[in-house]
Design an enzyme around this catalytic site. Structure first.
Site, PDB file in Angstrom:
ATOM      1  N   LYS A 178      43.191  36.977  43.493  1.00  0.00           N
ATOM      2  CA  LYS A 178      42.028  36.279  44.050  1.00  0.00           C
ATOM      3  C   LYS A 178      42.258  35.825  45.491  1.00  0.00           C
ATOM      4  O   LYS A 178      41.330  35.735  46.280  1.00  0.00           O
ATOM      5  CB  LYS A 178      41.661  35.087  43.183  1.00  0.00           C
ATOM      6  CG  LYS A 178      40.993  35.495  41.881  1.00  0.00           C
ATOM      7  CD  LYS A 178      40.349  34.314  41.190  1.00  0.00           C
ATOM      8  CE  LYS A 178      39.447  34.776  40.061  1.00  0.00           C
ATOM      9  NZ  LYS A 178      40.205  35.396  38.956  1.00  0.00           N
ATOM     10  N   GLU A 219      31.498  28.495  43.509  1.00  0.00           N
ATOM     11  CA  GLU A 219      31.333  28.045  42.136  1.00  0.00           C
ATOM     12  C   GLU A 219      32.489  28.642  41.359  1.00  0.00           C
ATOM     13  O   GLU A 219      33.049  29.669  41.741  1.00  0.00           O
ATOM     14  CB  GLU A 219      29.982  28.478  41.588  1.00  0.00           C
ATOM     15  CG  GLU A 219      29.973  29.796  40.849  1.00  0.00           C
ATOM     16  CD  GLU A 219      30.133  31.011  41.744  1.00  0.00           C
ATOM     17  OE1 GLU A 219      29.860  30.900  42.952  1.00  0.00           O
ATOM     18  OE2 GLU A 219      30.540  32.058  41.234  1.00  0.00           O
ATOM     19  N   SER A 246      47.088  41.764  37.475  1.00  0.00           N
ATOM     20  CA  SER A 246      46.249  40.992  38.403  1.00  0.00           C
ATOM     21  C   SER A 246      46.733  39.573  38.627  1.00  0.00           C
ATOM     22  O   SER A 246      46.491  38.996  39.680  1.00  0.00           O
ATOM     23  CB  SER A 246      44.802  40.974  37.902  1.00  0.00           C
ATOM     24  OG  SER A 246      44.743  40.520  36.563  1.00  0.00           O
TER      25      SER A 246
HETATM   26  C1  LIG Z   1      39.711  36.226  37.957  1.00  0.00           C
HETATM   27  C2  LIG Z   1      40.721  37.092  37.368  1.00  0.00           C
HETATM   28  C3  LIG Z   1      40.393  38.376  36.859  1.00  0.00           C
HETATM   29  C4  LIG Z   1      38.991  38.907  36.787  1.00  0.00           C
HETATM   30  O1  LIG Z   1      38.368  39.137  37.997  1.00  0.00           O
HETATM   31  P1  LIG Z   1      38.122  40.575  38.612  1.00  0.00           P
HETATM   32  O2  LIG Z   1      37.146  40.321  39.691  1.00  0.00           O
HETATM   33  O3  LIG Z   1      37.566  41.455  37.517  1.00  0.00           O
HETATM   34  O4  LIG Z   1      39.409  41.087  39.097  1.00  0.00           O
HETATM   35  C5  LIG Z   1      41.423  39.170  36.394  1.00  0.00           C
HETATM   36  N1  LIG Z   1      42.710  38.744  36.381  1.00  0.00           N
HETATM   37  C6  LIG Z   1      43.046  37.518  36.839  1.00  0.00           C
HETATM   38  C7  LIG Z   1      44.479  37.116  36.792  1.00  0.00           C
HETATM   39  C8  LIG Z   1      42.080  36.658  37.346  1.00  0.00           C
HETATM   40  O5  LIG Z   1      42.433  35.462  37.799  1.00  0.00           O
END
Ligand SMILES: *Cc1c(COP(=O)(O)O)cnc(C)c1O
Length: 431
Positions: free
Chosen positions: A86, A108, A399
């Site tokens: 993010k 938000e 992610s």
């Molecule tokens: C917010 C988040 C997601 C989901 O968001 P995408 O926009 O689909 O990437 C996925 N993994 C983590 C660790 C997150 O914090």
């Protein structure tokens, strides 16, 4: 050439008249940075000195051995500052805000992760920061509220409607309409009205361009499959962007975009792109957040853009569910919706149970604590190992990291020692 901001039939800019001027300004600022060769360097330099870019690509030999192949490579977005991909997006938008000469940001947040990232960016850039959050979400996500406030943000409790994310979005839009001159709305994923889907995927494409170089260098070839979890779709589009073929560009490409970016389409070199949604308690139940895997969503316009939403026949949004708060969302990126229809990305779902098993296995085998969101990608890859041969190479986008989600993960795993700890703490407070 299609209408700008459309991907096939999806996307668009469905906004109230009052916001048109500020969207024009944002679009112009974004077009400006895309054309400015120094911008991407500035962005990379910021991310390599403030976050952990380039994030490593880890060869996971123990998982590889455990499944008897394929070769697992994991892109470590968990090593970013604040623990997930993010930050790539919010820091990029921070630079855009600077260029627009604005001094305040709003956002938000549902699960709170985007709120923490935005508050972090605001502190670093010296912006004023207000985060809108539903009352129900605030109660569920107290640790993130705590960090946002410590980082200097004002967290506004939204008590309208169901007191969750969608109500926070309405409140944030109201703020924006009143304070457009000073304020930028930091959207957290590749959704919403144009130019957000394109702008957010532009920043997240840093994942894919690094990963492509790294896997070619470390594995000696391109992966057979690339797996990423899909909430709104930003980490998925980020990593996929490194593996889209530049030669078969058709309707969705913006010809002024010469960055190695997201809008160049078609699967190339036999690389298969797999997006993994939240299967929750199972696709046969109503308790999931799967819009595209075995199509539970339908096309509609909401929250300023057109895509697949989980909604009933009257267009009422359905409740979504996932053990991973970040995947618990009714819409999906219009870019991914187009890739879905064009067959460029295959969509699957992983259930809560599969996700918890994948989390456990990855911790034990690799010493990596995945976020529950990221474990969806792992779970799907694990499930599909029998379809691959031992010397295939696969790439998984991790992610985010899970240790910051200890409350959720310890709960989900039903850990007895953790329950006892929480109970003791609670008793100490009430004594
Ligand atoms: C917010 C988040 C997601 C989901 O968001 P995408 O926009 O689909 O990437 C996925 N993994 C983590 C660790 C997150 O914090």
């Amino acid at each position: 050439m299609e209408r700008p901001g459309y991907y096939g039939q999806f996307g668009g800019t469905f906004i109230p008249e009052i916001l048109v001027a500020t969207f024009d300004q944002l679009r112009a600022a974004f077009e400006g940075i895309k054309k400015d060769p120094s911008f991407w360097k500035e962005y990379q330099s910021l991310m390599s000195t403030y976050s952990c870019r380039p994030t490593p690509l880890t060869y996971s030999e123990n998982l590889t051995r455990h499944f008897n192949g394929p070769h697992f490579y994991i892109k470590r977005e968990d090593l970013n500052h604040t623990g997930a991909h993010k930050l790539n997006n919010v820091m990029g938008q921070g630079l855009v805000v600077q260029r627009m000469g604005k001094s305040r940001v709003i956002a938000e947040t549902g699960a709170g992760q985007h709120g923490v990232a935005t508050a972090t960016m605001a502190a670093k850039f010296g912006f004023e920061c207000t985060i809108y959050m539903g009352e129900v979400d605030m109660a569920r996500q107290r640790p993130n509220v705590f960090w946002m406030e410590q980082l200097g943000a004002t967290v506004v409790r939204v008590t309208d409607g169901d007191r969750i994310l969608k109500d926070a979005i309405n409140e944030a839009l109201r703020d924006w309409a009143t304070n457009m001159d000073t304020t930028h709305y930091v959207l957290g994923t590749v959704c919403g009205p144009h130019p957000y889907p394109e702008m957010v995927s532009y920043f997240q494409s840093i994942i894919g361009s690094e990963a492509r170089d790294q896997i070619v260098r470390q594995a000696g070839r391109l992966p057979k499959r690339v797996y990423a979890c899909v909430g709104g779709g930003s980490n998925a589009l980020g990593i996929f962007s490194g593996f889209l073929d530049d030669t078969q560009v058709d309707s969705v490409r913006d010809p002024s975009d010469n960055h190695s970016g997201i809008l160049r389409v078609k699967v190339s070199n036999g690389v298969e792109l797999v997006g993994v949604e939240a299967g929750g308690e199972g696709l046969e139940t109503r308790r999931h957040a799967s819009r595209l895997a075995s199509v539970h969503g339908s096309v509609g316009v909401a929250q300023g853009y057109k895509t697949y939403f989980l909604q009933d026949d009257d267009g009422q949004m359905l409740e979504t569910h996932s053990v991973a708060a970040g995947l618990d969302y009714i819409g999906v990126s219009p870019i991914l919706a187009a890739y879905y229809e064009q067959g460029i990305v295959r969509f699957e779902a992983a259930t809560n149970d599969e996700v918890l098993a994948a989390t456990r296995l990855t911790m034990k085998k690799e010493g990596i604590i995945p976020a529950l969101e990221s474990s969806h990608a792992l779970a799907c890859a694990f499930r599909e190992t029998p379809q691959m041969s031992a010397d295939d190479v696969i790439l998984i986008n991790l992610s985010g990291r899970g240790d910051k989600d200890i409350f959720t993960i310890a709960d989900a795993l039903g850990d007895e020692g953790w329950k006892e700890f929480i109970t003791t703490k609670a008793e100490a407070y009430s004594a």
